[in-house]
Design an enzyme around this catalytic site. Structure first.
Site, PDB file in Angstrom:
ATOM      1  N   CYS A  54       0.831  -1.217   0.000  1.00 20.53           N
ATOM      2  CA  CYS A  54       0.000   0.000   0.000  1.00 20.53           C
ATOM      3  C   CYS A  54       0.862   1.262   0.000  1.00 20.53           C
ATOM      4  O   CYS A  54       1.684   1.471   0.896  1.00 20.53           O
ATOM      5  CB  CYS A  54      -0.922  -0.023   1.219  1.00 20.53           C
ATOM      6  N   GLY A  55       0.675   2.116  -1.001  1.00 19.11           N
ATOM      7  CA  GLY A  55       1.453   3.353  -1.105  1.00 19.11           C
ATOM      8  C   GLY A  55       1.230   4.300   0.053  1.00 19.11           C
ATOM      9  O   GLY A  55       2.174   4.919   0.558  1.00 19.11           O
ATOM     10  N   HIS A  56      -0.024   4.417   0.518  1.00 20.80           N
ATOM     11  CA  HIS A  56      -0.327   5.305   1.644  1.00 20.80           C
ATOM     12  C   HIS A  56       0.348   4.797   2.922  1.00 20.80           C
ATOM     13  O   HIS A  56       0.800   5.590   3.754  1.00 20.80           O
ATOM     14  CB  HIS A  56      -1.836   5.397   1.857  1.00 20.80           C
ATOM     15  N   CYS A  57       0.412   3.458   3.064  1.00 24.44           N
ATOM     16  CA  CYS A  57       1.085   2.874   4.235  1.00 24.44           C
ATOM     17  C   CYS A  57       2.581   3.181   4.206  1.00 24.44           C
ATOM     18  O   CYS A  57       3.194   3.492   5.231  1.00 24.44           O
ATOM     19  CB  CYS A  57       0.870   1.367   4.276  1.00 24.44           C
TER      20      CYS A  57
END
Length: 494
Positions: A54-57
């Site tokens: 996950c990029g946001h993670c």
């Protein structure tokens, strides 16, 4: 005997080490076997459920670790932890994790949804607010200066009498604002040392104006809350994963978006000149700089129907008007032109900027007719036709899955002169009378001028029945939770 004692010691040591909670950068690593024990043995635990891909993670990870390290250095009882939800699916399912990252705060075992920001200072401020008094009591000038130096933003209330009306309002506001640290000073000598007056409220920050005094005409919780929100943000906010939640979740619902290229030097060329304008209107409009070089920001360009050759440029969006978009008359990005743009918006002389594609010459050549903004009304509101329209997004996975079914549906009705099966790219064409919030959205437009939205199964048989029954025969149940989640995620990822 010695061998027995040694073996027992090793066994006990192994048991202790085996139960020690692993950590990375002061963030506890939780799994199903140790999760309940950690929650039960700590009063305050913030848990991040994440996915490695996950990029946001990935963007959150360094800020999360920074917050955990700072709290550890302060010997705080607050712990930060993380769970790989792709490996610990039972935990993720139990806590109803539907997206990444999901953060849940456990206060003495009770789960509370995290609603703070994604930067270290925001995380710490939110946690301290949830675990302590609404405002830190400051007893000396030295303590005040240390608090100011340690935080990006601190709001001080100088109140000799904590029972006074204004002091109560200040403390109530402090309890309402989760993502900022508030402090209260009651000692008149300390108030004087900090160059303040009794009943002053002052916001200290480590950027731009370091000290801002509240000068509002009224002193209410709403007024103070709005003032804190505005003054705690930069005059022009740079858009990022970390700032997005504050930008879209704040009290300011009008946004001036400045599309700029860092690699072309636009930030240096334009922002300093535009700051005075942004400052004049910051109580009503939030100014946001978007670096169009970032791949993650391309969806925003698409949302506004912009090409890279239109950068640098400005747009205005009104969140409370169904995300209405406005485009300036001039492409010039000077202080004067931007101020005229803002003034025209507030004067009500600007028309919404509706996106539209060029009408393809062969729009009616295939069984599925192609609609754009310019031919939509003519085709759809023809009183001699029954029209089914799919509003789709090119990047939507469910829309792609629907393509072969929808084409077969159009072929089925191709010889029926009363029926039109059509589609419109709702990301590139906007209609003043119809707002689309999820994809795909399917609507039936009858000869009786009634519009009926389809909510049945996306099968050829169900769609055929829906059209043949003039939009009355849609079987209801349709979208699974997983499918609904994906549609929503597609819509929200601008």
């Amino acid at each position: 005997m010695r061998v027995l004692i040694f073996s027992l010691a090793v066994t006990l040591m192994g048991f202790t080490l085996g139960n020690e909670i692993p950590s990375e950068d002061n963030v506890l690593v939780l799994t199903k076997p140790n999760f309940d024990n950690v929650i039960a043995s700590n009063d305050f635990v913030l848990v991040e459920f994440y996915a490695p891909w996950c990029g946001h993670c990935k963007s959150l990870a360094p800020e999360y670790a920074k917050a955990a390290t700072k709290l550890s250095e302060e010997e705080s009882p607050i712990k930060l932890a993380k769970v790989d939800a792709t490996q610990e699916q039972d935990l993720a399912e139990y806590y109803k994790v539907k997206g990444y990252p999901t953060l849940i705060f456990f206060k003495k075992g009770n789960a509370i949804e995290y609603s703070g920001g994604r930067q270290a200072d925001d995380i710490i401020a939110w946690l301290k607010k949830k675990t302590g008094p609404p405002a830190v009591e400051v007893a000396s000038a030295e303590q005040a200066k240390e608090l100011i130096a340690a935080n990006n933003v601190v709001i001080f209330g100088f109140f000799p009498d904590q029972g006074a009306d204004k002091a109560v309002t200040f403390l109530n506001t402090a309890g309402l604002v989760d993502d900022q640290i508030f402090a209260i000073v009651t000692d008149e000598k300390v108030i004087e040392e900090l160059e303040a007056q009794p009943e002053d409220v002052v916001l200290f920050k480590n950027f731009e104006d370091p000290r801002v005094k509240y000068e509002g005409k009224s002193f209410t919780e709403d007024d103070l809350k709005s003032w804190v929100f505005v003054q705690s943000m930069p005059t022009i906010v740079e858009f990022s994963h970390e700032t997005a939640s504050k930008i879209f979740g704040g009290q300011i619902k009008y946004h001036l978006l400045l599309f700029l290229s860092k690699s072309s030097g636009h930030f240096e060329k334009y922002l300093n000149d535009l700051k005075p304008v942004a400052k004049n209107y910051r109580d009503r409009i939030m100014s946001v700089a978007i670096d169009t070089d970032e791949d993650d920001h391309q969806r925003i360009l698409e949302f506004f129907g912009m090409k890279k050759d239109e950068v640098p440029s400005a747009r205005l969006i009104a969140l409370e008007q169904d995300m209405a978009k406005y485009k300036p008359v001039s492409d010039e990005l000077s202080a004067n032109s931007v101020e005229e743009f803002i003034q025209s918006f507030f004067a009500g002389t600007l028309k919404q900027h509706l996106l539209s594609e060029e009408l393809p010459a062969d729009w009616a050549a295939k069984p599925v007719k192609v609609l754009v903004a310019s031919n939509f009304d003519e085709v759809v509101f023809d009183p001699t036709k029954k029209v089914l329209v799919e509003f789709y997004a090119p990047w939507c996975g469910h829309c792609k899955q629907l393509v072969p079914i929808y084409e077969k549906l159009a072929e089925h009705f191709e010889k029926d002169e009363d029926v039109v099966i059509a589609k419109i790219d709702a990301t590139a064409n906007e209609l003043e009378h119809t707002k689309i919030t999820s994809f795909p959205t399917i609507k039936f437009y009858g000869k009786d001028n009634q519009v009926r939205e389809y909510s049945g199964e996306r099968t050829l048989a169900a769609l055929t029945q829906f059209v043949e029954s003039d939009g009355e025969g849609a079987p209801a149940p349709a979208v699974s939770e997983e499918e609904e989640e994906e549609d929503t995620a597609s819509r929200d990822e601008l």
